[in-house]
Design a protein around this motif. Structure first.
Motif, PDB file in Angstrom:
ATOM      1  N   PHE A 303      72.867  58.923 -52.151  1.00  0.00           N
ATOM      2  CA  PHE A 303      73.578  58.680 -53.653  1.00  0.00           C
ATOM      3  C   PHE A 303      75.015  58.787 -53.315  1.00  0.00           C
ATOM      4  N   LEU A 304      75.734  59.617 -52.708  1.00  0.00           N
ATOM      5  CA  LEU A 304      77.231  59.852 -52.380  1.00  0.00           C
ATOM      6  C   LEU A 304      77.558  58.766 -51.474  1.00  0.00           C
ATOM      7  N   ALA A 305      76.851  58.456 -50.441  1.00  0.00           N
ATOM      8  CA  ALA A 305      77.249  57.400 -49.626  1.00  0.00           C
ATOM      9  C   ALA A 305      77.458  56.041 -50.084  1.00  0.00           C
ATOM     10  N   ALA A 306      76.198  55.798 -51.195  1.00  0.00           N
ATOM     11  CA  ALA A 306      76.174  54.657 -51.767  1.00  0.00           C
ATOM     12  C   ALA A 306      77.485  54.223 -52.800  1.00  0.00           C
ATOM     13  N   ILE A 307      77.797  55.414 -53.556  1.00  0.00           N
ATOM     14  CA  ILE A 307      78.941  55.387 -54.416  1.00  0.00           C
ATOM     15  C   ILE A 307      80.199  54.920 -53.281  1.00  0.00           C
ATOM     16  N   LEU A 308      80.236  55.508 -52.185  1.00  0.00           N
ATOM     17  CA  LEU A 308      81.273  55.261 -51.204  1.00  0.00           C
ATOM     18  C   LEU A 308      81.483  53.848 -50.780  1.00  0.00           C
ATOM     19  N   PHE A 309      80.429  53.239 -50.400  1.00  0.00           N
ATOM     20  CA  PHE A 309      80.272  51.909 -50.309  1.00  0.00           C
ATOM     21  C   PHE A 309      80.693  51.005 -51.076  1.00  0.00           C
ATOM     22  N   GLY A 310      80.139  51.401 -52.471  1.00  0.00           N
ATOM     23  CA  GLY A 310      80.185  50.437 -53.869  1.00  0.00           C
ATOM     24  C   GLY A 310      81.771  50.639 -53.914  1.00  0.00           C
TER      25      GLY A 310
END
Length: 373
Positions: A303-310
């Motif tokens: 979840f956190l990594a997806a926010i970063l890549f978003g």
């Protein structure tokens, strides 16, 4: 016994890897004649400085949550599902068929059915490579890569002929019925006096992705199946000795992985485009690999990594719009993040392990010998 504490493996190593990637990215930006600090401020302001920016950041993050979870659950079973792109393509086909050919009185019913259709088509596309590995020994990386191209060619065939409405020149399906349109964040959070997320594609699918994180966490760490998947990932011979079928674990793990990748389509096909078009996945299946690596295959980390890549996607779009920095630079930054979190993981891990081992030895009390001894 682990040399490092768990928090260091889950939090500290990804943060240090991210900082190293950021430093190298800053040097690249400096080399092309731009100010790295100004570029960072522009990215932060464009991706996080308004509800519009947040709307795009969370829209991209939703895609990456699904594909990151797909890769993560395969990782737990010691498999590298690199076919998320093709599975998401087939998931989009499942969404389109459900929305176009089943009449729904309300979007909530359409969302449930489309989620099931996307998961079913994605799982079916992952099922074939899984069986090939379990029964024939075919390498999952090779077969899933091949199935990405087959999925793209198959969708191209359908959109050019079978599913394209008469008289339409664009390779795409017709518009879905209005009763299948998902509520956007603008619809959900705006008031008469304050319009929020105006024009941003983020929609209710984000909450489906969050729910998927919770479900996968419960599956992996709170169920017998999850234990079997993790045990298989650690030792195939051990699970055989315990009476667990490796074929079952391979097939089930890949089916769940494909279902999660396919579910990405409810965000970009049903929630944003409201029709099925070519190239709707836009590389999200491959970004999921980086998200799973950086998130240590844990749903919260994903979840956190997806926010970063978003953030990188939306911030990169702002950079390309307002500076001379090309949009492709974000691909370079993503590659650096993948490099440090994946290929160069030991470059960060080994010094940290040495540091924590030295601290443990220093903190260990020394026994003194008595005269009698």
């Amino acid at each position: 016994m682990d040399v490092m504490p768990k928090w260091a493996d889950v939090i500290l190593i990804p943060i240090i890897s991210l900082l190293l990637a950021a430093i190298l990215s800053a040097l690249v930006i400096l080399a092309i004649g731009e100010n790295p600090w100004e570029a960072l401020k522009l990215m932060v302001d464009g991706a996080l400085g308004s509800t519009y920016g947040w709307g795009y950041t969370l829209y991209y993050a939703t895609n990456f949550i699904f594909t990151g979870l797909a890769v993560a659950i395969a990782f737990h079973a010691r498999m590298f599902n690199i076919g998320g792109e093709g599975q998401a393509v087939l998931g989009g086909l499942g969404v389109a068929l459900v929305c176009l050919y089943i009449p729904f009185p309300h979007w909530s019913l359409a969302l449930i059915a489309a989620t099931a259709g996307a998961a079913l088509f994605g799982a079916a596309w992952a099922f074939i490579p899984a069986v090939l590995q379990a029964k024939r020994g075919s390498h999952i990386v090779i077969t899933t890569i091949m199935f990405n191209f087959i999925a793209a060619a198959f969708l191209n065939y359908l959109l050019v002929g079978v599913l394209k409405p008469a008289g339409n020149m664009e390779p795409a399906t017709g518009k879905f019925p209005e009763t299948t349109f998902l509520p956007s964040f603008q619809d959900m959070f705006s008031t008469a006096d304050n319009a929020l997320f105006r024009g941003a594609p983020a929609n209710v699918t984000f909450f489906v992705a969050v729910a998927a994180c919770i479900v996968i966490w419960a599956l992996i760490w709170r169920t017998r199946l999850g234990y079997e998947i993790r045990a298989f990932g650690h030792s195939e011979s051990a699970v055989k000795y315990a009476g667990i079928s490796p074929t079952k674990i391979i097939v089930i793990s890949m089916a769940i992985s494909g279902a999660l990748a396919g579910m990405m389509a409810i965000n970009n096909v049903m929630g944003e485009a409201e029709r099925l078009v070519l190239n709707a996945v836009e590389g999200a299946g491959f970004i999921g690999i980086a998200v799973a690596l950086m998130g240590r295959s844990h749903p919260f980390g994903v979840f956190l990594a997806a926010i970063l890549f978003g953030f990188l996607y939306q911030g990169g779009a702002e950079l390309a719009l307002w500076t001379s920095i090309p949009r492709e630079l974000i691909v370079v930054i993503q590659a650096l993040v993948i490099l440090f979190t994946g290929a160069l993981d030991n470059m960060v891990r080994m010094p940290l392990e040495s540091f924590f081992l030295a601290r443990r030895r220093a903190a260990k009390p020394k026994t003194k010998l008595t005269p009698a001894e």
